[in-house]
Design a protein around this motif. Structure first.
Motif, PDB file in Angstrom:
ATOM      1  N   LYS A 315       0.813  -1.222   0.000  1.00 43.34           N
ATOM      2  CA  LYS A 315       0.000   0.000   0.000  1.00 43.34           C
ATOM      3  C   LYS A 315       0.844   1.270   0.000  1.00 43.34           C
ATOM      4  O   LYS A 315       0.308   2.378  -0.026  1.00 43.34           O
ATOM      5  N   GLY A 316       2.165   1.133   0.052  1.00 42.61           N
ATOM      6  CA  GLY A 316       3.030   2.311   0.073  1.00 42.61           C
ATOM      7  C   GLY A 316       3.018   3.059   1.388  1.00 42.61           C
ATOM      8  O   GLY A 316       3.347   4.248   1.435  1.00 42.61           O
ATOM      9  N   LYS A 348      15.090  -2.609   1.623  1.00 44.80           N
ATOM     10  CA  LYS A 348      13.979  -1.954   2.321  1.00 44.80           C
ATOM     11  C   LYS A 348      13.991  -2.295   3.807  1.00 44.80           C
ATOM     12  O   LYS A 348      13.733  -1.435   4.657  1.00 44.80           O
TER      13      LYS A 348
END
Length: 406
Positions: A315-316, A348
Motif C-alpha cells: 500500500k506504500g 527496504k
C-alpha cells in the motif's frame, strides 16, 4: 599504511578511536537509502564520514587503511521504539496524564540495555515513556554510547507518546465506597476513559491556546504547552495502538484534533490497511517475528500477523521496524531478518532500521546513512547483515569503537 584482514580482528579501541583518517576497503557497504556497493571504500575522520565510493576511490596518503574484504558494513542500526529502560522508570503513575515529563531523565548511560543494544549493532535508540499512562510524556533520540554521556543525545523532545488500549487503565480501580488507600483508585478504568483522558487533554490545550492568541494571560502550564505544540504542528505525536479498535481510534483522534499520528506497535494494522494509507501515517512495526503479544501488552487482545509488513509495503505505507514493548522481541537486526523472510526486500528492511528510522525521528541530518557529513556510526558484520549467522565484529559510534562487553 595498510592493515590486512586478520589484523582487523586484533585492532584495539585506541586505534579506531584516534582522530586520524581511517579507510575501510573491500567490504560490501550497505549505505542506507541506496543499493549496496561492492568492494567499497569508506573514509572516516573526526567522527564523520568523509567519503564513500567504489574500489577506485582515492584516499589520503596518511590514512590508516583497513582491509575488510569479505565483510559487510551498514550504518549503525536505529531502534525507533526501544524498550531498554528499567520498567520502574518508564512512567510516572502519580497521574494518568504527564505530557511534560521527559524520558531522557530516566536514561542511565551505563545500563545493560545500552550494552545489549550496541552489542547487536544498534547505535541509536528512540527512548519513550512507557505505555501505562495515557499521555506518557516526551521522547528523545540518543546514541547507545559516547565518550562523554552528555554527547549521547541526538534529539531531545523528539515526540509526545500517548497510549490507547487496555494498558493505561490496567490496575486502576473505581471508587465505590470504602477507604481510598492507593493512587490507583482513579480513572480511567476502561477504554472509554482512556480516550476521554486524551480528549480532555487536547480540549484543555485548545482553550489554553485560544486564551494566549486572544491576548489573555493564562496561568503557565507546561503540560498544556506540550499538548499545544502538538495542535500547532510543532511536535510529533506517537500513538501506541495495537488492536483494530484502537487503531481506528488513533486515526479518529488525529482527524478530530488536526494532527497526523505516528502509529506505534500496530499489530492489527492488516484490518485497517486502507485507512492507514488514506491517513498518510507512518507505522512503527513492533517485533514482526512475534506471533503473539506477551506481558502487559497482551491485555489488548491484538493478534499479530506475519503478512502485515508486506501489506504495508504493497500500500506504500512508510514503516520502520522496532523491538517495541513485546518481551518476545528478538534483537533488532533479527527482527529485520524476519521481514526479509516475509518478502520485504533486503534493502527496504535495512532502511526500516536505519535511514527510514532516522527520517521518522527527525535526525536524518546526522544518522541513518553512510554519506558525506553524517556521523561515523557503522557496523562491520562478519557476513551479510541478514544472514542468520552474521554477527557484528565492530560497532563504531562517532568514529570510536564502542565497547560491547563490560
Amino acid at each position: 599504511m595498510k592493515l590486512p584482514a586478520l589484523t582487523l580482528l586484533l585492532l584495539t579501541t585506541a586505534l579506531i578511536a584516534q582522530d586520524q583518517t581511517t579507510v575501510y576497503k573491500g567490504a560490501r557497504v550497505w549505505p542506507g537509502g541506496g543499493a549496496p556497493i561492492d568492494n567499497a571504500v569508506l573514509v572516516i575522520a573526526h567522527g564523520k564520514v568523509l567519503q564513500l565510493g567504489g574500489p577506485d576511490t582515492q584516499v589520503p596518503d596518511d590514512a590508516v587503511i583497513i582491509d575488510v574484504s569479505g565483510k559487510s558494513i551498514t550504518p549503525g542500526l536505529i531502534d525507533a521504539a526501544w524498550n531498554g529502560l528499567a520498567p520502574s522508570d518508564q512512567n510516572e503513575q502519580g497521574s494518568e496524564s504527564t505530557p511534560a515529563l521527559h524520558a531522557l531523565d530516566s536514561v542511565d548511560a551505563r545500563s545493560n540495555g545500552f550494552l545489549k543494544a550496541r552489542r547487536m549493532g544498534v547505535t541509536a535508540v528512540h527512548v519513550m515513556p512507557g505505555t501505562m499512562n495515557v499521555i506518557g510524556g516526551l521522547s528523545a533520540v540518543v546514541k547507545t554510547f559516547a565518550l562523554d554521556p552528555t554527547a549521547m543525545v541526538v534529539r531531545d523532545e523528539a515526540a509526545l507518546r500517548i497510549a490507547l488500549g487496555a494498558e493505561p487503565s490496567s490496575g486502576n480501580r473505581a471508587i465505590r465506597g470504602g477507604s481510598v488507600d492507593s493512587i490507583y483508585y482513579r480513572r480511567p478504568t476502561t477504554r472509554m476513559g482512556v480516550i476521554w483522558e486524551v480528549r480532555r487533554g487536547f480540549y484543555d490545550a485548545q482553550d489554553y491556546l485560544t486564551q494566549t492568541i486572544e491576548g489573555g494571560k493564562p496561568q503557565p502550564n507546561r503540560d498544556l504547552d506540550v499538548l499545544g505544540r502538538v495542535l500547532q504542528g510543532k511536535l510529533a505525536i506517537i500513538t501506541t495502538a495495537r488492536s483494530e479498535q484502537d487503531l481506528r481510534t488513533a486515526l479518529r483522534l488525529g482527524r478530530e484534533f488536526g494532527y497526523t499520528p505516528v502509529i506505534d506497535e500496530a499489530q492489527e494494522a492488516h484490518f485497517v490497511i486502507d485507512e492507514l494509507a488514506a491517513a498518510k501515517v507512518w507505522v512503527m512495526c513492533s517485533a514482526p517475528s512475534a506471533d503473539r503479544l506477551a506481558g502487559s501488552a497482551g491485555q489488548d487482545g491484538a493478534e499479530p500477523r506475519f503478512s502485515t509488513l508486506p501489506a504495508l509495503a504493497e500500500k506504500g505505507i512508510p514503516f520502520v521496524i522496532t523491538t517495541g514493548t513485546n518481551p518476545l522481541a528478538l534483537d533488532l537486526v533479527r527482527e529485520a531478518t524476519f521481514a526479509v523472510r516475509f518478502g520485504i526486500p533486503a534493502e527496504k528492511a535495512l532502511d526500516a532500521i536505519t535511514s527510514d528510522a532516522a527520517t521518522l525521528l527527525g535526525v536524518a541530518d546526522r544518522i541513518g546513512k553512510l554519506a558525506t557529513g553524517k556521523d561515523a556510526d557503522l557496523v562491520i558484520w562478519s557476513a551479510e547483515p541478514f544472514d542468520p549467522a552474521s554477527q557484528p565484529l565492530f560497532v563504531i559510534i562517532d568514529g570510536n569503537q564502542a565497547p560491547t562487553s563490560r
